[in-house]
Motif scaffolding. Structure first.
Motif, PDB file in Angstrom:
ATOM      1  N   LEU A 187      26.865 108.619 -27.341  1.00  0.00           N
ATOM      2  CA  LEU A 187      27.851 108.663 -28.416  1.00  0.00           C
ATOM      3  C   LEU A 187      29.224 108.558 -27.767  1.00  0.00           C
ATOM      4  N   THR A 244      28.727 116.220 -27.560  1.00  0.00           N
ATOM      5  CA  THR A 244      28.108 114.898 -27.664  1.00  0.00           C
ATOM      6  C   THR A 244      28.732 113.876 -26.729  1.00  0.00           C
ATOM      7  N   VAL A 302      20.559 114.988 -29.874  1.00  0.00           N
ATOM      8  CA  VAL A 302      19.807 113.822 -30.348  1.00  0.00           C
ATOM      9  C   VAL A 302      18.371 114.206 -30.681  1.00  0.00           C
ATOM     10  N   ARG A 318      31.083 105.742 -32.037  1.00  0.00           N
ATOM     11  CA  ARG A 318      30.275 104.582 -31.676  1.00  0.00           C
ATOM     12  C   ARG A 318      28.930 105.076 -31.171  1.00  0.00           C
ATOM     13  N   VAL A 319      27.859 104.594 -31.787  1.00  0.00           N
ATOM     14  CA  VAL A 319      26.502 104.988 -31.416  1.00  0.00           C
ATOM     15  C   VAL A 319      25.883 103.851 -30.617  1.00  0.00           C
ATOM     16  N   ASP A 320      25.522 104.129 -29.369  1.00  0.00           N
ATOM     17  CA  ASP A 320      24.946 103.116 -28.493  1.00  0.00           C
ATOM     18  C   ASP A 320      23.427 103.295 -28.416  1.00  0.00           C
ATOM     19  N   LEU A 371      22.977 109.784 -36.563  1.00  0.00           N
ATOM     20  CA  LEU A 371      23.724 110.347 -35.439  1.00  0.00           C
ATOM     21  C   LEU A 371      25.235 110.335 -35.660  1.00  0.00           C
ATOM     22  N   SER A 372      25.691 109.690 -36.716  1.00  0.00           N
ATOM     23  CA  SER A 372      27.130 109.546 -36.926  1.00  0.00           C
ATOM     24  C   SER A 372      27.666 110.368 -38.092  1.00  0.00           C
ATOM     25  N   PHE A 390      18.063 106.005 -27.333  1.00  0.00           N
ATOM     26  CA  PHE A 390      19.454 106.437 -27.453  1.00  0.00           C
ATOM     27  C   PHE A 390      20.174 106.190 -26.143  1.00  0.00           C
ATOM     28  N   ALA A 422      21.468 105.121 -36.208  1.00  0.00           N
ATOM     29  CA  ALA A 422      22.919 105.202 -36.026  1.00  0.00           C
ATOM     30  C   ALA A 422      23.569 106.036 -37.126  1.00  0.00           C
ATOM     31  N   LYS A 443      25.849  98.479 -29.780  1.00  0.00           N
ATOM     32  CA  LYS A 443      26.879  99.483 -30.038  1.00  0.00           C
ATOM     33  C   LYS A 443      27.273  99.419 -31.516  1.00  0.00           C
TER      34      LYS A 443
END
Length: 288
Positions: free
Chosen positions: A251, A54, A64, A236-238, A228-229, A248, A225, A166
């Protein structure tokens, strides 16, 4: 100059020395308690295959797509292993070129037909010749990643980078949202609570003069977020949000190399308490 010389020390010594240099405190990192200490200590441990996958800005796309769907991916125009295969003048719309194996490898091409192709290839060639783990601060997620570059469509108005949202996620829950605006001109970075109130803290960049507008579909961004976390104690998901569509970004497992100093220092400790024990961030850090 001092920081660069530290790279030749054994990794644990490098981590402790960099922490002292950037955070202004001495720590062996053996019993980390603050957020910055936790990041530095985590970076010393063996990383999982999922962390490496990732951290790779190309390989993460499949992850993703599997988790939230391909519709959240920025359209991909090309992926190259050699700069010689890159021909930016052939692209007919604004695009972005990124190195997939590290940070600070980004070129915005609002008008690809107006660039110097040889200069672009020279920049990408330099990226691909760089082992970011060794050349940077030994950020473990990037260790051993294949060196590639991707070309993606430039989302937004095609002139400047869109706002970057973020989400600092601890155990699948948001603790802070940082809105980066005008990243390649007058970069501002506004740090907010998950319910969109300004924190009374400071970091690397100034806050925007006005509170960034909260996207109408912000709740959906939080859901993305969280999805994905969930595999990570911290990540940190941007994300981007362009005309109501969520994209997306990346990460990030070690934001700022773990070296950005947050003020006051008590906030760094509060984030560490959240990470270790799930303790909510006290209201005293929220701007009134």
């Amino acid at each position: 100059m001092v920081a660069r010389r530290l790279r030749f020390l054994p990794h644990p010594l490098v981590a402790s020395a960099l922490h002292a240099l950037f955070q202004g405190e001495l720590s062996t990192l053996r019993r980390p308690r603050t957020y910055s200490q936790m990041l530095a200590a985590k970076n010393l441990r063996r990383q999982s295959e999922l962390v490496h996958l990732t951290a790779d800005k190309y390989a993460v796309r499949r992850h993703v797509a599997d988790r939230i769907g391909e519709e959240y991916l920025i359209p991909l125009l090309q992926v190259v292993h050699s700069a010689d295969d890159l021909h930016p003048e052939r692209f007919t719309r604004p695009c972005v070129i990124k190195g997939t194996h590290g940070c600070d490898m980004t070129l915005l091409l609002p008008d690809p037909t107006a660039v110097n192709p040889a200069a672009v290839r020279a920049t990408v060639r330099r990226w691909l010749a760089t082992d970011f783990y060794k050349a940077g601060w030994r950020e473990a997620p990037y260790r051993g990643l294949p060196r590639r570059a991707v070309v993606e469509e430039m989302i937004g108005d095609g002139v400047r980078a869109p706002s970057d949202y973020k989400f600092f996620m601890f155990h699948g829950r948001p603790a802070m949202v940082v809105v980066d605006q005008d990243r390649f001109t007058r970069h501002t970075s506004t740090m907010l609570t998950p319910d969109w109130r300004e924190f009374d803290i400071s970091g690397r960049f100034e806050f925007a003069d006005a509170l960034p507008e909260r996207p109408p579909n912000y709740d959906r961004m939080l859901e993305v977020a969280q999805k994905l976390s969930t595999d990570f104690a911290f990540v940190r998901v941007d994300l981007y949000n362009v005309d109501g569509r969520i994209y997306f970004g990346e990460l990030t497992h070690n934001p700022g190399g773990g070296l950005v100093r947050l003020q006051p220092r008590a906030f760094d400790r509060a984030l560490g308490e959240l990470w270790r024990n799930g303790t909510p961030i006290p209201e005293r850090f929220v701007k009134r």
